[in-house]
Write a protein that holds these residues in place. Structure first.
Motif, PDB file in Angstrom:
ATOM      1  N   GLY A 260       0.810  -1.211   0.000  1.00 43.61           N
ATOM      2  CA  GLY A 260       0.000   0.000   0.000  1.00 43.61           C
ATOM      3  C   GLY A 260       0.842   1.258   0.000  1.00 43.61           C
ATOM      4  O   GLY A 260       1.846   1.353   0.693  1.00 43.61           O
ATOM      5  N   ALA A 261       0.385   2.238  -0.795  1.00 41.76           N
ATOM      6  CA  ALA A 261       1.099   3.505  -0.875  1.00 41.76           C
ATOM      7  C   ALA A 261       0.361   4.611  -0.126  1.00 41.76           C
ATOM      8  O   ALA A 261       0.780   5.755  -0.150  1.00 41.76           O
ATOM      9  CB  ALA A 261       1.276   3.906  -2.346  1.00 41.76           C
ATOM     10  N   GLY A 262      -0.744   4.287   0.522  1.00 43.79           N
ATOM     11  CA  GLY A 262      -1.531   5.285   1.220  1.00 43.79           C
ATOM     12  C   GLY A 262      -2.821   4.676   1.723  1.00 43.79           C
ATOM     13  O   GLY A 262      -3.030   3.469   1.635  1.00 43.79           O
ATOM     14  N   PRO A 263      -3.715   5.520   2.232  1.00 45.17           N
ATOM     15  CA  PRO A 263      -4.934   5.002   2.855  1.00 45.17           C
ATOM     16  C   PRO A 263      -6.044   4.641   1.883  1.00 45.17           C
ATOM     17  O   PRO A 263      -7.055   4.085   2.299  1.00 45.17           O
ATOM     18  CB  PRO A 263      -5.364   6.174   3.753  1.00 45.17           C
ATOM     19  N   ASP A 264      -5.898   4.959   0.631  1.00 46.42           N
ATOM     20  CA  ASP A 264      -6.990   4.776  -0.318  1.00 46.42           C
ATOM     21  C   ASP A 264      -7.108   3.319  -0.741  1.00 46.42           C
ATOM     22  O   ASP A 264      -6.121   2.658  -1.060  1.00 46.42           O
ATOM     23  CB  ASP A 264      -6.792   5.664  -1.546  1.00 46.42           C
ATOM     24  N   ALA A 265      -8.340   2.810  -0.779  1.00 48.84           N
ATOM     25  CA  ALA A 265      -8.596   1.411  -1.126  1.00 48.84           C
ATOM     26  C   ALA A 265      -8.946   1.290  -2.600  1.00 48.84           C
ATOM     27  O   ALA A 265      -9.883   1.948  -3.071  1.00 48.84           O
ATOM     28  CB  ALA A 265      -9.735   0.865  -0.275  1.00 48.84           C
ATOM     29  N   PRO A 266      -8.238   0.443  -3.358  1.00 49.27           N
ATOM     30  CA  PRO A 266      -8.563   0.279  -4.774  1.00 49.27           C
ATOM     31  C   PRO A 266     -10.003  -0.145  -5.023  1.00 49.27           C
ATOM     32  O   PRO A 266     -10.617   0.277  -6.012  1.00 49.27           O
ATOM     33  CB  PRO A 266      -7.564  -0.795  -5.238  1.00 49.27           C
ATOM     34  N   TYR A 267     -10.567  -0.971  -4.123  1.00 52.32           N
ATOM     35  CA  TYR A 267     -11.940  -1.429  -4.335  1.00 52.32           C
ATOM     36  C   TYR A 267     -12.914  -0.254  -4.298  1.00 52.32           C
ATOM     37  O   TYR A 267     -13.877  -0.199  -5.078  1.00 52.32           O
ATOM     38  CB  TYR A 267     -12.314  -2.459  -3.276  1.00 52.32           C
ATOM     39  N   THR A 268     -12.667   0.709  -3.420  1.00 53.01           N
ATOM     40  CA  THR A 268     -13.513   1.900  -3.361  1.00 53.01           C
ATOM     41  C   THR A 268     -13.450   2.663  -4.678  1.00 53.01           C
ATOM     42  O   THR A 268     -14.475   3.125  -5.196  1.00 53.01           O
ATOM     43  CB  THR A 268     -13.068   2.802  -2.202  1.00 53.01           C
ATOM     44  N   ALA A 269     -12.240   2.780  -5.221  1.00 57.35           N
ATOM     45  CA  ALA A 269     -12.075   3.461  -6.500  1.00 57.35           C
ATOM     46  C   ALA A 269     -12.809   2.722  -7.609  1.00 57.35           C
ATOM     47  O   ALA A 269     -13.416   3.333  -8.500  1.00 57.35           O
ATOM     48  CB  ALA A 269     -10.586   3.590  -6.832  1.00 57.35           C
ATOM     49  N   MET A 270     -12.784   1.377  -7.564  1.00 51.22           N
ATOM     50  CA  MET A 270     -13.475   0.603  -8.588  1.00 51.22           C
ATOM     51  C   MET A 270     -14.983   0.824  -8.524  1.00 51.22           C
ATOM     52  O   MET A 270     -15.651   0.995  -9.558  1.00 51.22           O
ATOM     53  CB  MET A 270     -13.155  -0.882  -8.431  1.00 51.22           C
ATOM     54  N   LEU A 271     -15.558   0.833  -7.300  1.00 54.17           N
ATOM     55  CA  LEU A 271     -16.995   1.052  -7.174  1.00 54.17           C
ATOM     56  C   LEU A 271     -17.391   2.430  -7.708  1.00 54.17           C
ATOM     57  O   LEU A 271     -18.426   2.573  -8.376  1.00 54.17           O
ATOM     58  CB  LEU A 271     -17.425   0.915  -5.718  1.00 54.17           C
ATOM     59  N   LEU A 272     -16.586   3.442  -7.432  1.00 47.07           N
ATOM     60  CA  LEU A 272     -16.881   4.769  -7.950  1.00 47.07           C
ATOM     61  C   LEU A 272     -16.808   4.773  -9.478  1.00 47.07           C
ATOM     62  O   LEU A 272     -17.638   5.408 -10.152  1.00 47.07           O
ATOM     63  CB  LEU A 272     -15.908   5.790  -7.366  1.00 47.07           C
ATOM     64  N   ALA A 273     -15.848   4.023 -10.025  1.00 42.62           N
ATOM     65  CA  ALA A 273     -15.756   3.918 -11.478  1.00 42.62           C
ATOM     66  C   ALA A 273     -16.973   3.211 -12.063  1.00 42.62           C
ATOM     67  O   ALA A 273     -17.458   3.566 -13.145  1.00 42.62           O
ATOM     68  CB  ALA A 273     -14.472   3.194 -11.871  1.00 42.62           C
ATOM     69  N   GLY A 318       4.169  10.463  -4.730  1.00 41.85           N
ATOM     70  CA  GLY A 318       3.835  10.992  -3.414  1.00 41.85           C
ATOM     71  C   GLY A 318       2.749  12.047  -3.409  1.00 41.85           C
ATOM     72  O   GLY A 318       2.632  12.792  -2.429  1.00 41.85           O
ATOM     73  N   GLN A 319       1.928  12.096  -4.461  1.00 40.08           N
ATOM     74  CA  GLN A 319       0.895  13.120  -4.544  1.00 40.08           C
ATOM     75  C   GLN A 319      -0.491  12.593  -4.181  1.00 40.08           C
ATOM     76  O   GLN A 319      -1.505  13.196  -4.542  1.00 40.08           O
ATOM     77  CB  GLN A 319       0.873  13.715  -5.958  1.00 40.08           C
ATOM     78  N   GLY A 320      -0.541  11.466  -3.477  1.00 39.69           N
ATOM     79  CA  GLY A 320      -1.838  10.890  -3.124  1.00 39.69           C
ATOM     80  C   GLY A 320      -2.740  11.851  -2.380  1.00 39.69           C
ATOM     81  O   GLY A 320      -3.946  11.909  -2.627  1.00 39.69           O
ATOM     82  N   GLY A 321      -2.167  12.633  -1.455  1.00 42.32           N
ATOM     83  CA  GLY A 321      -2.975  13.581  -0.694  1.00 42.32           C
ATOM     84  C   GLY A 321      -3.587  14.643  -1.582  1.00 42.32           C
ATOM     85  O   GLY A 321      -4.769  14.991  -1.429  1.00 42.32           O
ATOM     86  N   ALA A 325      -7.613  15.158  -2.309  1.00 43.23           N
ATOM     87  CA  ALA A 325      -8.282  16.441  -2.077  1.00 43.23           C
ATOM     88  C   ALA A 325      -8.980  16.915  -3.346  1.00 43.23           C
ATOM     89  O   ALA A 325     -10.101  17.450  -3.288  1.00 43.23           O
ATOM     90  CB  ALA A 325      -7.263  17.478  -1.599  1.00 43.23           C
ATOM     91  N   THR A 326      -8.348  16.717  -4.479  1.00 42.59           N
ATOM     92  CA  THR A 326      -8.965  17.106  -5.754  1.00 42.59           C
ATOM     93  C   THR A 326     -10.233  16.305  -6.020  1.00 42.59           C
ATOM     94  O   THR A 326     -11.270  16.845  -6.431  1.00 42.59           O
ATOM     95  CB  THR A 326      -7.962  16.922  -6.901  1.00 42.59           C
ATOM     96  N   VAL A 327     -10.154  14.988  -5.773  1.00 47.13           N
ATOM     97  CA  VAL A 327     -11.316  14.122  -5.983  1.00 47.13           C
ATOM     98  C   VAL A 327     -12.467  14.542  -5.067  1.00 47.13           C
ATOM     99  O   VAL A 327     -13.624  14.643  -5.510  1.00 47.13           O
ATOM    100  CB  VAL A 327     -10.941  12.656  -5.751  1.00 47.13           C
ATOM    101  N   MET A 328     -12.189  14.787  -3.800  1.00 49.91           N
ATOM    102  CA  MET A 328     -13.247  15.203  -2.873  1.00 49.91           C
ATOM    103  C   MET A 328     -13.879  16.512  -3.298  1.00 49.91           C
ATOM    104  O   MET A 328     -15.105  16.686  -3.212  1.00 49.91           O
ATOM    105  CB  MET A 328     -12.663  15.325  -1.459  1.00 49.91           C
ATOM    106  N   ARG A 329     -13.070  17.422  -3.795  1.00 49.10           N
ATOM    107  CA  ARG A 329     -13.604  18.709  -4.262  1.00 49.10           C
ATOM    108  C   ARG A 329     -14.519  18.503  -5.466  1.00 49.10           C
ATOM    109  O   ARG A 329     -15.601  19.068  -5.564  1.00 49.10           O
ATOM    110  CB  ARG A 329     -12.424  19.623  -4.614  1.00 49.10           C
ATOM    111  N   LEU A 330     -14.107  17.602  -6.374  1.00 48.28           N
ATOM    112  CA  LEU A 330     -14.929  17.314  -7.550  1.00 48.28           C
ATOM    113  C   LEU A 330     -16.238  16.606  -7.163  1.00 48.28           C
ATOM    114  O   LEU A 330     -17.305  16.874  -7.726  1.00 48.28           O
ATOM    115  CB  LEU A 330     -14.132  16.468  -8.540  1.00 48.28           C
TER     116      LEU A 330
END
Length: 333
Positions: A260-273, A318-321, A325-330
């Motif tokens: 893992g490179a950060g707190p974000d879960a790939p499965y969450t990203a897949m569901l949003l996709a 290293g730009q995960g944060g 933040a960009t995704v949440m704003r969108l």
């Protein structure tokens, strides 16, 4: 251990010295005897009564939900035929009481089967992790315990890396690589036995006309048998059917994100996709597939490799944060 796929057999090591190297390869492997010296495993090797004494001594008295199956299902916990219900009941019971019932009814004709799983030992068996240490894993990977009669758990995947350790009885894992997903005829993702969708074709009879594509996947299945004290590493998204083969069985497992490179879960990203793309026209889906390949899966390397690294912006390392933040704003519009 045996493999039905001629070109692939999971690595098998007698000592854990190559553990990190093999985890990095993202393929299954077996470590024979990894937990053979644990106190819980030694107790199970002596007798079911010794195993029960060990568990009861740690039991915090908390109750959990167990699966209880009628004798007719032979420990195969699954859907009803119409997929709208399940072939077992649920019962609240404590860990020590559950293990005692398993031992008392093991091998008894016409006895109901019981399965209790995924219990964090920190809550249910305090002191277990310290008594049965697993130094190969990060401290955040905490043990969970699974126990029951002989059983079959339907083929499913985990979204985390998994180290499964047999501490009582024997287990058989039937593995399918992630790329076989379309051939497994996966069931509902939000109506399932224990949180993960299952491959409906895996438990069906050979040649079942409902699952014509599974015949090819069946020949690629990998069968791994674990004896007392053995462990199996499963990378995330590998499908696995799990059979507990002995009258009394206990498994301890650990879930963690090995890369893992950060707190974000790939499965969450897949569901949003799925919500954003899956119902768009075919040509548009194909266009987004090209963008996903270019920016996410990167078969040709970094998408901005032709620019100096200082100009990579959001796509720099290293730009995960910033991306989050960009995704949440969108999403907030």
């Amino acid at each position: 251990m045996s493999a039905t796929a001629a070109n692939y057999t999971p690595a098998e090591v007698g000592a854990p010295d190559r553990f990190g190297e093999l985890v990095a390869a993202c393929e299954p492997f077996v470590v024979r005897g990894l937990c053979a010296d644990w106190p819980v495993t030694r107790a199970a090797s002596r007798s079911p009564a010794a195993l029960l004494d060990y568990v009861v001594a740690l039991d915090a008295g908390k109750s959990a939900e167990a699966f209880v199956g009628a004798p007719a299902i032979s420990g195969r916990y699954y859907y009803e035929d119409a997929l709208d219900g399940f072939n077992f009941e649920r019962e609240t019971i404590g860990v020590g009481a559950a293990l005692r019932r398993v031992i008392d009814t093991a091998g008894v004709d016409d006895a109901a089967t019981l399965y209790l799983g995924s219990l964090p030992t920190a809550a249910y068996l305090p002191g277990f992790a310290e008594d049965n240490a697993m130094p190969l894993l990060p401290a955040t990977a905490r043990p969970r315990i699974w126990l029951g009669h002989a059983s079959t758990v339907a083929c499913h995947h985990d979204n985390s890396d998994n180290l499964a350790c047999v501490v009582a009885g024997r287990r058989r894992f039937t593995l399918f690589a992630p790329e076989t997903i379309a051939d497994l005829y996966v069931g509902p993702i939000d109506h399932n036995m224990a949180g993960q969708p299952v491959g409906l074709a895996v438990g069906a009879a050979p040649g079942d006309p409902r699952y014509p594509r599974f015949a090819a996947a069946r020949t690629r299945a990998i069968t791994v048998e674990l004896e007392l004290g053995d462990a199996l590493y499963l990378p995330k998204l590998w499908w696995h059917q799990v059979e507990a083969l002995s009258p009394v069985n206990v498994l301890v497992n650990y879930w963690w994100d090995a890369v893992g490179a950060g707190p974000d879960a790939p499965y969450t990203a897949m569901l949003l996709a799925v919500a954003a793309i899956a119902e768009r026209p075919e040509r548009e889906r194909a266009a987004w597939r090209a963008f996903f390949d270019h920016y996410v899966f990167r078969p040709d390397g970094h998408p901005l490799a032709h620019l100096p690294e200082a100009q990579h912006g959001l796509l720099a390392r290293g730009q995960g944060g910033r991306i989050r933040a960009t995704v949440m704003r969108l999403l907030r519009g």
